[in-house]
Write a protein that holds these residues in place. Structure first.
Motif, PDB file in Angstrom:
ATOM      1  N   ASP A  88       0.824  -1.215   0.000  1.00  0.00           N
ATOM      2  CA  ASP A  88       0.000   0.000   0.000  1.00  0.00           C
ATOM      3  C   ASP A  88       0.858   1.266   0.000  1.00  0.00           C
ATOM      4  O   ASP A  88       0.330   2.375   0.023  1.00  0.00           O
ATOM      5  CB  ASP A  88      -0.921   0.019   1.219  1.00  0.00           C
ATOM      6  CG  ASP A  88      -2.042  -1.016   1.111  1.00  0.00           C
ATOM      7  OD1 ASP A  88      -2.072  -1.737   0.103  1.00  0.00           O
ATOM      8  OD2 ASP A  88      -2.873  -1.090   2.035  1.00  0.00           O
ATOM      9  N   TYR A 219      -7.035   6.348   5.817  1.00  0.00           N
ATOM     10  CA  TYR A 219      -6.885   5.541   4.597  1.00  0.00           C
ATOM     11  C   TYR A 219      -7.537   4.176   4.773  1.00  0.00           C
ATOM     12  O   TYR A 219      -8.034   3.581   3.808  1.00  0.00           O
ATOM     13  CB  TYR A 219      -5.399   5.446   4.215  1.00  0.00           C
ATOM     14  CG  TYR A 219      -4.780   4.080   4.240  1.00  0.00           C
ATOM     15  CD1 TYR A 219      -4.696   3.297   3.079  1.00  0.00           C
ATOM     16  CD2 TYR A 219      -4.261   3.554   5.430  1.00  0.00           C
ATOM     17  CE1 TYR A 219      -4.112   2.032   3.113  1.00  0.00           C
ATOM     18  CE2 TYR A 219      -3.675   2.301   5.457  1.00  0.00           C
ATOM     19  CZ  TYR A 219      -3.599   1.544   4.298  1.00  0.00           C
ATOM     20  OH  TYR A 219      -3.025   0.294   4.339  1.00  0.00           O
ATOM     21  N   ARG A 220      -7.538   3.687   6.000  1.00  0.00           N
ATOM     22  CA  ARG A 220      -8.198   2.413   6.267  1.00  0.00           C
ATOM     23  C   ARG A 220      -9.712   2.545   6.146  1.00  0.00           C
ATOM     24  O   ARG A 220     -10.404   1.598   5.765  1.00  0.00           O
ATOM     25  CB  ARG A 220      -7.835   1.925   7.676  1.00  0.00           C
ATOM     26  CG  ARG A 220      -6.417   1.380   7.798  1.00  0.00           C
ATOM     27  CD  ARG A 220      -6.116   0.964   9.219  1.00  0.00           C
ATOM     28  NE  ARG A 220      -4.822   0.290   9.323  1.00  0.00           N
ATOM     29  CZ  ARG A 220      -4.004   0.383  10.358  1.00  0.00           C
ATOM     30  NH1 ARG A 220      -4.360   1.140  11.400  1.00  0.00           N
ATOM     31  NH2 ARG A 220      -2.856  -0.253  10.372  1.00  0.00           N
ATOM     32  N   PRO A 223     -11.598   4.369   1.013  1.00  0.00           N
ATOM     33  CA  PRO A 223     -10.828   3.856  -0.128  1.00  0.00           C
ATOM     34  C   PRO A 223     -10.311   4.931  -1.074  1.00  0.00           C
ATOM     35  O   PRO A 223      -9.348   4.694  -1.802  1.00  0.00           O
ATOM     36  CB  PRO A 223     -11.836   2.953  -0.856  1.00  0.00           C
ATOM     37  CG  PRO A 223     -12.876   2.611   0.175  1.00  0.00           C
ATOM     38  CD  PRO A 223     -12.963   3.814   1.056  1.00  0.00           C
ATOM     39  N   SER A 247      -1.919   4.278   0.272  1.00  0.00           N
ATOM     40  CA  SER A 247      -3.270   4.157  -0.277  1.00  0.00           C
ATOM     41  C   SER A 247      -3.615   2.695  -0.506  1.00  0.00           C
ATOM     42  O   SER A 247      -2.741   1.818  -0.461  1.00  0.00           O
ATOM     43  CB  SER A 247      -3.377   4.941  -1.590  1.00  0.00           C
ATOM     44  OG  SER A 247      -2.404   4.514  -2.527  1.00  0.00           O
ATOM     45  N   ASN A 248      -4.879   2.421  -0.769  1.00  0.00           N
ATOM     46  CA  ASN A 248      -5.311   1.036  -0.945  1.00  0.00           C
ATOM     47  C   ASN A 248      -4.897   0.524  -2.327  1.00  0.00           C
ATOM     48  O   ASN A 248      -4.577   1.309  -3.228  1.00  0.00           O
ATOM     49  CB  ASN A 248      -6.831   0.917  -0.731  1.00  0.00           C
ATOM     50  CG  ASN A 248      -7.618   1.560  -1.849  1.00  0.00           C
ATOM     51  OD1 ASN A 248      -7.715   1.018  -2.951  1.00  0.00           O
ATOM     52  ND2 ASN A 248      -8.183   2.739  -1.577  1.00  0.00           N
ATOM     53  N   ASP A 250      -6.344  -0.527  -4.958  1.00  0.00           N
ATOM     54  CA  ASP A 250      -7.039  -0.021  -6.139  1.00  0.00           C
ATOM     55  C   ASP A 250      -6.395   1.248  -6.673  1.00  0.00           C
ATOM     56  O   ASP A 250      -6.514   1.568  -7.859  1.00  0.00           O
ATOM     57  CB  ASP A 250      -8.509   0.265  -5.812  1.00  0.00           C
ATOM     58  CG  ASP A 250      -9.314  -1.007  -5.641  1.00  0.00           C
ATOM     59  OD1 ASP A 250      -8.838  -2.066  -6.096  1.00  0.00           O
ATOM     60  OD2 ASP A 250     -10.399  -0.947  -5.045  1.00  0.00           O
TER      61      ASP A 250
END
Length: 372
Positions: A88, A219-220, A223, A247-248, A250
């Motif tokens: 991440d 951030y958790r 998304p 970041s995630n 995606d």
């Protein structure tokens, strides 16, 4: 027939260059006989990196080898430190490099010639308009509130179908106030899921407000939110250029496509890892800066100066039209302050002697109190 405009007679740049404000780095203090000069204009850590970093730098020899383009060891160490997956994390040349990667990935000019919009507070970090416009996007500056904080209601109201990215700066550079968790959560409820929100936390380690927003937590939860951090300030590694975004997956899948290869050198990566391994020592130095910040703020308040409460390693003096005049007064006593046009001055927290001299400067120039 050439497509070159008639007024040009050689190689010429993209038109956007004429629309970019110039980034002005903090100047070195003007020498004054009998006084030690202090640079209080770049928010540098006056204590520098911890001894473990110096050891790593002294022992490094592989200058002829390219670094790991993925910064694997560093990302794994940051992941362990923050309790997040290494995948991440995307590294960059300082948080500015990481920001540039984010904007270039998610905002620009579309195939039909229309420009994506990027919303951010103003005044804030002066690189924002440069990065946004260079990427081919349109920046939307939302003026700060009278208390020098983000106007989150106005920022939310500015969101439209062209909005792709929103930048939040906490603590805000150069004014100092912090955003709270409640404020950001309320704001995120108004942001469409397809709009990226960047939480710029370059000065995170200097915050002592228990209500302050925290990027890992955000951030958790969201998304479409990315946290932006650096080793330049608290860790004292400004010259080594180490930053990262969190970041995630995606989002990171797209960031890695445009990530600048080899942006973080091996020696810089090793230094950052050594600094994290000695985080208690790092925070001892940060605590010294925070103590000096609080002393400076208390001293200014005692003198009658009305300034916003800073949660970073600097203070903001709203000087208005007398900004440049006060900066010149500082030059006379070998202090370099960061002046922003006719808005105000940002003063980094430096060595004790530097801070003492700054407070004396303010005591000797109380007539500037009515400037704003």
């Amino acid at each position: 027939m050439s497509n070159q405009p008639a007024q040009h007679h050689g190689v010429y740049p993209r038109p956007v260059l004429g629309q970019l404000p110039k980034y002005a780095a903090g100047k070195v203090a003007t020498p004054v006989e009998g006084l030690t000069p202090y640079k209080l204009s770049s928010n540098e850590n006056p204590f520098g990196p911890v001894p473990a970093v110096h050891k790593v730098l002294a022992e490094f020899t592989d200058y002829c080898r390219y670094p790991d383009p993925m910064s694997t060891a560093l990302r794994e160490r940051i992941g362990t430190h923050l309790g997040v997956p290494a995948d991440d994390i995307v590294t960059g040349a300082g948080s500015l490099g990481a920001l540039t990667q984010l904007i270039s990935t998610f905002a620009g000019t579309n195939e039909d010639g229309s420009k994506d919009e990027v919303i951010y507070p103003w005044r804030s970090f002066e690189a924002y308009p440069i990065v946004v416009r260079t990427a081919g996007a349109q920046d939307v500056q939302i003026p700060l509130l009278p208390d020098h904080r983000h106007d989150l209601d106005a920022m939310a109201a500015a969101i439209n179908e062209r909005t792709r990215v929103i930048i939040l700066c906490t603590p805000n550079n150069p004014t100092g106030p912090v955003l709270t968790t409640a404020e950001v959560e309320d704001f995120m409820a108004k942001v469409p899921n397809h709009v990226l929100v960047i939480l710029d936390e370059a000065y995170l380690e200097f915050i002592r407000d228990e209500n302050a927003v925290e990027g890992v937590e955000m951030y958790r939860k969201y998304p479409n939110l990315v946290a932006l951090r650096t080793f330049s300030k608290a860790h004292g590694l400004a010259n080594l250029r180490v930053g990262y975004s969190l970041s995630n997956p995606d989002l990171t899948q797209y960031l890695r496509v445009i990530q600048t290869p080899f942006a973080v050198s091996t020696v810089a990566s090793n230094a950052a890892i050594a600094s994290l391994d000695a985080i208690e020592e790092v925070m001892e130095r940060v605590n010294q800066v925070v103590a000096e910040r609080d002393r400076v703020q208390a001293g200014l308040a005692e003198l009658g100066w009305d300034i916003p409460e800073s949660h970073a390693n600097f203070v903001w003096l709203p000087m208005g039209e007398r900004t440049q005049e006060f900066a010149a007064k500082a030059d006379e006593v070998a202090l370099s302050l960061r002046a922003f046009g006719d808005e105000g001055l940002r003063v980094s927290i430096g060595e004790v002697e530097a801070n003492d001299r700054f407070l004396q400067l303010c005591a000797d120039n109380r007539d500037f109190l009515a400037a704003d």
